[in-house]
Write an enzyme that holds these catalytic residues in place. Sequence first.
Site, PDB file in Angstrom:
ATOM      1  N   ASP A  20      -4.327   1.634   9.388  1.00  0.00           N
ATOM      2  CA  ASP A  20      -4.394   0.845   8.337  1.00  0.00           C
ATOM      3  C   ASP A  20      -5.676   1.024   7.396  1.00  0.00           C
ATOM      4  O   ASP A  20      -5.615   1.180   6.305  1.00  0.00           O
ATOM      5  CB  ASP A  20      -4.194  -0.597   8.916  1.00  0.00           C
ATOM      6  CG  ASP A  20      -4.297  -1.569   7.458  1.00  0.00           C
ATOM      7  OD1 ASP A  20      -3.332  -1.382   6.714  1.00  0.00           O
ATOM      8  OD2 ASP A  20      -4.978  -2.477   7.383  1.00  0.00           O
ATOM      9  N   LYS A  26       0.807  -1.292   0.068  1.00  0.00           N
ATOM     10  CA  LYS A  26      -0.027   0.011   0.213  1.00  0.00           C
ATOM     11  C   LYS A  26       0.936   1.315  -0.083  1.00  0.00           C
ATOM     12  O   LYS A  26       0.268   2.213   0.104  1.00  0.00           O
ATOM     13  CB  LYS A  26      -0.861  -0.001   1.411  1.00  0.00           C
ATOM     14  CG  LYS A  26      -1.966  -0.930   1.096  1.00  0.00           C
ATOM     15  CD  LYS A  26      -3.085  -0.612   2.265  1.00  0.00           C
ATOM     16  CE  LYS A  26      -2.497  -1.339   3.734  1.00  0.00           C
ATOM     17  NZ  LYS A  26      -2.408  -2.893   3.574  1.00  0.00           N
ATOM     18  N   LYS A  69      -6.268   2.558   3.592  1.00  0.00           N
ATOM     19  CA  LYS A  69      -7.234   1.760   2.833  1.00  0.00           C
ATOM     20  C   LYS A  69      -8.399   3.248   2.227  1.00  0.00           C
ATOM     21  O   LYS A  69      -8.612   3.005   1.144  1.00  0.00           O
ATOM     22  CB  LYS A  69      -7.890   0.728   3.293  1.00  0.00           C
ATOM     23  CG  LYS A  69      -7.145  -0.519   3.450  1.00  0.00           C
ATOM     24  CD  LYS A  69      -7.468  -1.512   4.253  1.00  0.00           C
ATOM     25  CE  LYS A  69      -6.306  -2.642   4.416  1.00  0.00           C
ATOM     26  NZ  LYS A  69      -6.538  -3.634   5.470  1.00  0.00           N
ATOM     27  N   ALA A  92      -8.170  -7.532   0.456  1.00  0.00           N
ATOM     28  CA  ALA A  92      -7.429  -8.700  -0.307  1.00  0.00           C
ATOM     29  C   ALA A  92      -7.834  -8.775  -1.408  1.00  0.00           C
ATOM     30  O   ALA A  92      -8.036  -8.098  -2.449  1.00  0.00           O
ATOM     31  CB  ALA A  92      -7.301  -9.824   0.913  1.00  0.00           C
ATOM     32  N   GLU A 148      -5.407  -4.157  -6.583  1.00  0.00           N
ATOM     33  CA  GLU A 148      -6.454  -4.575  -5.961  1.00  0.00           C
ATOM     34  C   GLU A 148      -6.553  -5.131  -4.407  1.00  0.00           C
ATOM     35  O   GLU A 148      -7.267  -4.654  -3.608  1.00  0.00           O
ATOM     36  CB  GLU A 148      -7.117  -5.698  -6.858  1.00  0.00           C
ATOM     37  CG  GLU A 148      -8.551  -6.137  -6.250  1.00  0.00           C
ATOM     38  CD  GLU A 148      -9.616  -5.162  -6.673  1.00  0.00           C
ATOM     39  OE1 GLU A 148      -9.550  -4.567  -7.653  1.00  0.00           O
ATOM     40  OE2 GLU A 148     -10.278  -4.772  -5.745  1.00  0.00           O
ATOM     41  N   GLY A 153      -5.249 -12.269   5.083  1.00  0.00           N
ATOM     42  CA  GLY A 153      -4.833 -13.702   4.825  1.00  0.00           C
ATOM     43  C   GLY A 153      -3.881 -13.725   3.695  1.00  0.00           C
ATOM     44  O   GLY A 153      -4.232 -13.467   2.621  1.00  0.00           O
TER      45      GLY A 153
END
Length: 820
Positions: free
Chosen positions: A680, A581, A684, A613, A608, A799
């Site tokens: 975080d 990111k 985003k 994720a 993406e 994950g």
Amino acid sequence: MKVLKFGGSSVGNADRINQVIGILKKQYIEKGEHIAVVFSAFQGVTDLLITMSKKAVSRNESYKIDFDTFRMRHHEIIDGLIPKSKSKQVKLSVDELIKELQELLHGLFLIGERTKKTQDYIMSFGERLSCIVISEALNHKKIESEFLDSRKLIITDDCYGSARVDFDLTNKNIKNHFKKNKKIQIITGFIASNDAGQTTTLGRGGSDYTAAIYGAALKVSEIVIWTDVDGILTADPRKVKDSFPLKAVTYQEAMELSHFGAKVIHPPTIIPALLKKIKIRVKNTFNPDYKGTLILEREDDIEFNVKGISSIEEINMITVRGGGMVGVVGMTSRMLYALAKKDISAVLVSQGSSELALTIGVLPEDGKLAKKCIEEELKYEIRDGNVSEISLEKDLSVIAVVGDDMKITPGIFGKIFQALGKNGINVYTVAQGASELNTSIVIEKEQLKKALNVLHDSLFLSKVKTLNVFMVGPGLVGGTLLDLVARRLKYLEEELHIRFKLVGLANSKKMVFDQDGIVISDWREVLENTGTRMNSKKYVKTMKEMNLANTIFVDCTAIDLMVPHYKDILNSVISIVTPNKIANSLPYDQYSEIQRAAKQNEVEFRYETNVGAALPILITLKDLIANGDKIYKIEGVLSGTLSYLFNSLKEEDSFFEIVKRAKEMGYTEPDPRDDLNGLDMVRKLLILCRETGLEMNLEDIEVENLIPEKARKAKSIDSFFEKLKESDEEFLKQKQAAKENGKVLCYIAKYENGKAKVGVEEIGEEHPFYNLRGNDNIVAFTTKNYLDKPLMVRGPGAGAEVTASGVFTDILRISNYLSV
Ligand code: ADP
Ligand code: ASP
Ligand code: MG
């Protein structure tokens, strides 16, 4: 009868010659076939003769060392073919010739002068020696043969170095000779003589031509060119690894291909065969049972569906510009005539319909002189201002796409230029031959290999597209991705027609490159055992220098090691895929420079997995925007950890206990404060907002830090937990207050009315996030088209497995965009 020709590559050493003898026996003699066989000099010998004479004439004594090598090579071959008892005699006769050569070279050394005529004579030793040796070897093996010096039969003009054949005389000579001599003739290729009996040559690679001259004179049933590849291939195999042999090509196609650099057959070879309609077959000495390529006239029952690509590595282009050229008759022919007078041939000519500029391509050795000739020819036009500029450009290459069916295949030009454009290859000029079966494209020399491969992929392998992938960071996500690709390779190739080639790989310590592709299932061992020290600058440099088509760079690191190179990579027309990111949360001007580089170079920058994720969040937003929808609100729970914490808080009362358990289960970062500070999610949200076109920075997003004031500075994680426990009361109060209003707490990233914030909100039953469970991510887009019910994406958003699969999807998406 058949005329066969074996090139230097087929007679490189005694073993190979024995192989050739085996072919003669098995494929022809034992079948009762009547043959005559043309041979070239042993491999590399003509080059060595030229080197020796160059050295001798410039008084460089080292020609003597080369001469010893020359003599020894011939002796070695004799030893390998003929038993000792007889070889002495053969060596003696060979040494007589070699001695003459030695004297000649010594003469050059003394005089310091070398004419084209002497050069031809010196080169003639190559074929004379090879044919004497081979004919002796055949006789020794009880195959009756005779040495035939073509200088006796092929008569040419005086154009040394590339002489023109007098076919009337030559044909007569050949027919007469073959009437009288019935043994197998072992014929010297390449060499001839003028009517005064002086040695001439037919141009480098001219033994093919010799075979065609004999074949046509004797009206044989077939001329067979035996070489070191399986026939005429779709492209030069040294430049295009995926090239494959063509079944059949027409005489015209073969001519165009060879004229534009397909060395496998010497260009003039086709003419004598074409005039007498004799088929030429190109076969491989090292794979003799393979049928090879047939060159013949078009026949209905033969498949001629494919084309070839050939190239001339270096060409100079002379461009003449000027308004006064418009409508003036005869300009082009005057220029071409001016060149012809100086024996300069124009490889290609191209004129735009405007007639304001005319471009002529010539070989590099002719460049300067060609420009001078044209300047001289057009001196009055220059004086009067009708021609404003004559320029000479170097370091260019020309690619010829050849195929009889080019003119009837719709969309082929679009395909060619799209494929080149998508790989950042500029087309300097284009010319189409009058025959319409050849399109020549001039490009920068350093792009040649890439362009050949791009065109080859798109024109011949349109079913299979090769992706050249460079990866950095085979850690948790990257390693999972590679393992995933390794399992999917077969599927990719068979179902999606994608060949995934991992050509570069690096971790923080080592890097490794392999143009043929690293065996992906072995990536760990390959990197460990063959990797060199990782250096990000060098990594990018190598990736650029390899200059491969359809290149994708995958940054699977979580650090900023490669981010400073993104712009450079995109500017080199390489697409980027990353779950990292950092680039997208850089200060706006730096971020937009990277985005702009991708747009300007028409390459893809895909990330993406930066948000949720593998969930299709960014792509959904992009699609909404692309469809002209208006984004009113974006809400999201964009962290699996925070989702889990607040969803658990719906059932339990102690926030402290929940965080502690989450940490134990590995749901949090090693220090849970890295989740609880909300940063975080801020990143985003920033990425989502920027995607809608907002010029926003991290500081513009308000964030509610979930770490209690006193826990922020805690020295250890244990002491952080102690402080968190002390704050449990406050969390509980907040939860109860919400509950009294029939609401629950949710940590939400939200953009609305130009404002972006991340923090705790009370949400009621009507809210789409009210029923969120587990550690799912969720995003809701409220837009003009999705006003009452927002468009939602929900699912596991973290994950290694899902992130890796998201990165993989991005790579596949790029492959749809890249050329085939
Ligand atoms: P020989 O010694 O048999 O005359 P050459 O070296 O002159 O052989 O020609 C064969 C070589 O031509 C091949 O090894 C190959 O590298 C090169 N070549 C270039 N273009 C093509 C093509 N389109 N098809 C086949 N070979 C090609
Ligand atoms: N020996 C010559 C050359 O090297 C001719 C040939 O190989 O065809 O050019
Ligand atoms: Mg050749």
